[in-house]
Design a protein around this motif. Sequence first.
Motif, PDB file in Angstrom:
ATOM      1  N   MET A  53       0.696  -1.154   0.026  1.00 36.23           N
ATOM      2  CA  MET A  53      -0.509   0.102   0.017  1.00 36.23           C
ATOM      3  C   MET A  53       1.118   1.019   0.217  1.00 36.23           C
ATOM      4  SD  MET A  53      -3.003   1.726   2.833  1.00 36.23           S
ATOM      5  CE  MET A  53      -3.596  -0.644   3.290  1.00 36.23           C
ATOM      6  N   SER A  54       0.569   2.236  -0.605  1.00 40.86           N
ATOM      7  CA  SER A  54       1.313   3.591  -0.720  1.00 40.86           C
ATOM      8  C   SER A  54       0.957   4.756  -0.013  1.00 40.86           C
ATOM      9  CB  SER A  54       0.690   4.560  -2.353  1.00 40.86           C
ATOM     10  OG  SER A  54       1.076   3.855  -3.500  1.00 40.86           O
ATOM     11  N   GLU A  55       2.296   4.894   1.063  1.00 47.82           N
ATOM     12  CA  GLU A  55       2.123   5.793   1.699  1.00 47.82           C
ATOM     13  C   GLU A  55       0.987   6.566   1.269  1.00 47.82           C
ATOM     14  OE1 GLU A  55       3.278   7.645   5.977  1.00 47.82           O
ATOM     15  OE2 GLU A  55       3.381   5.692   4.793  1.00 47.82           O
ATOM     16  N   LEU A  56       0.578   7.353   2.570  1.00 46.32           N
ATOM     17  CA  LEU A  56      -0.159   8.974   2.057  1.00 46.32           C
ATOM     18  C   LEU A  56       0.295   9.761   1.960  1.00 46.32           C
ATOM     19  CD1 LEU A  56      -3.424   8.345   4.131  1.00 46.32           C
ATOM     20  CD2 LEU A  56      -3.187   8.419   1.745  1.00 46.32           C
ATOM     21  N   PRO A  57       0.251  10.716   1.170  1.00 45.04           N
ATOM     22  CA  PRO A  57       0.987  12.068   0.674  1.00 45.04           C
ATOM     23  C   PRO A  57       0.414  12.993   1.938  1.00 45.04           C
ATOM     24  CG  PRO A  57      -0.648  12.040  -0.820  1.00 45.04           C
ATOM     25  CD  PRO A  57      -0.810  10.898  -0.681  1.00 45.04           C
ATOM     26  N   ALA A  58       1.006  13.862   2.115  1.00 44.05           N
ATOM     27  CA  ALA A  58       1.169  14.366   3.024  1.00 44.05           C
ATOM     28  C   ALA A  58       0.036  15.668   3.199  1.00 44.05           C
ATOM     29  CB  ALA A  58       2.396  15.297   3.618  1.00 44.05           C
ATOM     30  N   SER A  59      -0.782  16.028   2.328  1.00 43.92           N
ATOM     31  CA  SER A  59      -1.464  16.805   1.869  1.00 43.92           C
ATOM     32  C   SER A  59      -2.773  15.753   2.576  1.00 43.92           C
ATOM     33  CB  SER A  59      -1.089  17.211   0.764  1.00 43.92           C
ATOM     34  OG  SER A  59      -1.711  15.904  -0.392  1.00 43.92           O
ATOM     35  N   TYR A  60      -2.730  14.749   2.386  1.00 45.47           N
ATOM     36  CA  TYR A  60      -3.672  13.783   2.550  1.00 45.47           C
ATOM     37  C   TYR A  60      -3.351  14.064   4.421  1.00 45.47           C
ATOM     38  CZ  TYR A  60      -4.792  12.505  -1.992  1.00 45.47           C
ATOM     39  OH  TYR A  60      -5.686  12.404  -3.843  1.00 45.47           O
ATOM     40  N   LYS A  61      -2.263  13.741   5.283  1.00 45.01           N
ATOM     41  CA  LYS A  61      -2.387  13.214   5.804  1.00 45.01           C
ATOM     42  C   LYS A  61      -2.922  14.237   6.739  1.00 45.01           C
ATOM     43  CE  LYS A  61       1.559  10.162   6.083  1.00 45.01           C
ATOM     44  NZ  LYS A  61       2.594   9.601   6.256  1.00 45.01           N
ATOM     45  N   ASN A  62      -2.424  15.318   6.040  1.00 42.21           N
ATOM     46  CA  ASN A  62      -3.022  16.900   7.053  1.00 42.21           C
ATOM     47  C   ASN A  62      -4.435  17.712   7.000  1.00 42.21           C
ATOM     48  OD1 ASN A  62      -0.223  17.619   7.415  1.00 42.21           O
ATOM     49  ND2 ASN A  62       0.033  18.552   5.425  1.00 42.21           N
ATOM     50  N   PHE A  63      -4.500  17.039   5.191  1.00 43.18           N
ATOM     51  CA  PHE A  63      -5.872  16.307   5.873  1.00 43.18           C
ATOM     52  C   PHE A  63      -7.286  16.299   7.082  1.00 43.18           C
ATOM     53  CE2 PHE A  63     -10.538  14.720   3.980  1.00 43.18           C
ATOM     54  CZ  PHE A  63     -11.273  16.674   3.379  1.00 43.18           C
ATOM     55  N   LEU A  64      -6.297  15.181   7.060  1.00 44.85           N
ATOM     56  CA  LEU A  64      -7.474  13.999   8.156  1.00 44.85           C
ATOM     57  C   LEU A  64      -7.338  14.272   9.748  1.00 44.85           C
ATOM     58  CD1 LEU A  64      -6.870  10.046   5.971  1.00 44.85           C
ATOM     59  CD2 LEU A  64      -8.822  11.460   6.124  1.00 44.85           C
ATOM     60  N   ASN A  65      -5.829  15.277   9.643  1.00 42.03           N
ATOM     61  CA  ASN A  65      -5.334  15.704  11.146  1.00 42.03           C
ATOM     62  C   ASN A  65      -6.326  15.754  12.187  1.00 42.03           C
ATOM     63  OD1 ASN A  65      -2.903  15.090  10.979  1.00 42.03           O
ATOM     64  ND2 ASN A  65      -1.902  17.055  10.273  1.00 42.03           N
ATOM     65  N   ASP A  66      -6.862  16.460  11.735  1.00 41.98           N
ATOM     66  CA  ASP A  66      -8.364  17.757  12.760  1.00 41.98           C
ATOM     67  C   ASP A  66      -9.973  17.004  12.440  1.00 41.98           C
ATOM     68  OD1 ASP A  66      -8.897  18.882  10.512  1.00 41.98           O
ATOM     69  OD2 ASP A  66      -9.103  20.501  11.432  1.00 41.98           O
ATOM     70  N   LYS A  67      -9.534  15.279  11.557  1.00 43.42           N
ATOM     71  CA  LYS A  67     -11.196  14.777  11.459  1.00 43.42           C
ATOM     72  C   LYS A  67     -11.586  13.530  12.890  1.00 43.42           C
ATOM     73  CE  LYS A  67     -11.881  17.934   7.794  1.00 43.42           C
ATOM     74  NZ  LYS A  67     -10.744  18.636   7.769  1.00 43.42           N
ATOM     75  N   ASP A  68     -13.007  13.844  12.040  1.00 41.34           N
ATOM     76  CA  ASP A  68     -13.243  12.824  13.530  1.00 41.34           C
ATOM     77  C   ASP A  68     -13.011  11.096  13.093  1.00 41.34           C
ATOM     78  OD1 ASP A  68     -15.219  11.649  12.791  1.00 41.34           O
ATOM     79  OD2 ASP A  68     -16.602  13.965  13.182  1.00 41.34           O
ATOM     80  N   GLU A  69     -13.207  10.351  14.358  1.00 40.60           N
ATOM     81  CA  GLU A  69     -12.747   9.059  13.840  1.00 40.60           C
ATOM     82  C   GLU A  69     -13.697   8.400  12.863  1.00 40.60           C
ATOM     83  OE1 GLU A  69     -12.328   4.445  15.659  1.00 40.60           O
ATOM     84  OE2 GLU A  69     -12.986   5.710  16.889  1.00 40.60           O
ATOM     85  N   MET A  70     -14.532   8.571  12.772  1.00 39.43           N
ATOM     86  CA  MET A  70     -15.486   8.066  11.467  1.00 39.43           C
ATOM     87  C   MET A  70     -15.753   9.119  10.281  1.00 39.43           C
ATOM     88  SD  MET A  70     -18.809   6.038  11.029  1.00 39.43           S
ATOM     89  CE  MET A  70     -19.897   5.485  11.516  1.00 39.43           C
ATOM     90  N   PHE A  71     -15.389  10.327  10.224  1.00 42.09           N
ATOM     91  CA  PHE A  71     -14.496  10.629   9.363  1.00 42.09           C
ATOM     92  C   PHE A  71     -13.827  10.271   7.829  1.00 42.09           C
ATOM     93  CE2 PHE A  71     -12.345  13.991   6.622  1.00 42.09           C
ATOM     94  CZ  PHE A  71     -13.730  14.482   5.360  1.00 42.09           C
ATOM     95  N   VAL A  72     -12.817  10.185   8.961  1.00 39.32           N
ATOM     96  CA  VAL A  72     -11.571   9.391   8.449  1.00 39.32           C
ATOM     97  C   VAL A  72     -11.336   7.752   7.925  1.00 39.32           C
ATOM     98  CG1 VAL A  72      -9.306   8.543   9.292  1.00 39.32           C
ATOM     99  CG2 VAL A  72      -9.835  10.848  10.041  1.00 39.32           C
ATOM    100  N   LEU A  73     -12.520   6.930   8.950  1.00 44.15           N
ATOM    101  CA  LEU A  73     -12.762   5.855   8.653  1.00 44.15           C
ATOM    102  C   LEU A  73     -13.508   5.725   7.489  1.00 44.15           C
ATOM    103  CD1 LEU A  73     -14.051   4.108  11.540  1.00 44.15           C
ATOM    104  CD2 LEU A  73     -11.996   3.351  10.512  1.00 44.15           C
ATOM    105  N   THR A  74     -14.405   6.941   6.957  1.00 43.45           N
ATOM    106  CA  THR A  74     -15.015   7.301   5.185  1.00 43.45           C
ATOM    107  C   THR A  74     -13.956   7.291   4.386  1.00 43.45           C
ATOM    108  OG1 THR A  74     -17.417   7.761   6.880  1.00 43.45           O
ATOM    109  CG2 THR A  74     -16.921   9.054   4.727  1.00 43.45           C
ATOM    110  N   VAL A  75     -13.084   8.422   4.956  1.00 42.23           N
ATOM    111  CA  VAL A  75     -12.632   8.725   3.722  1.00 42.23           C
ATOM    112  C   VAL A  75     -11.505   8.780   3.384  1.00 42.23           C
ATOM    113  CG1 VAL A  75     -11.771  11.303   2.695  1.00 42.23           C
ATOM    114  CG2 VAL A  75     -13.994  11.131   4.486  1.00 42.23           C
ATOM    115  N   LYS A  76     -10.414   7.418   4.333  1.00 47.77           N
ATOM    116  CA  LYS A  76      -9.179   7.361   4.085  1.00 47.77           C
ATOM    117  C   LYS A  76      -9.044   6.418   2.598  1.00 47.77           C
ATOM    118  CE  LYS A  76      -4.854   5.772   6.124  1.00 47.77           C
ATOM    119  NZ  LYS A  76      -4.587   5.741   8.157  1.00 47.77           N
TER     120      LYS A  76
END
Length: 67
Positions: A1-24
Amino acid sequence: MSELPASYKNFLNDKDEMFVLTVKPVLQQSAADQLHGVRVTYNPGSTGHQAHIDESIPFGVVIEDID
């Protein structure tokens, strides 16, 4: 699996767990292909957030939108 780029990691930083599980998974697919970015939409009601790869968005970019 590819590493997420920094922009994607930054996007997920302040999101709640349900949002992350949906989008990641879509962010991971985008990172694996490295061709296109991701559009995240919010749908009022019970469906909530959805994400999909969008060919009009450059790789590494996430755009939030209201559907």
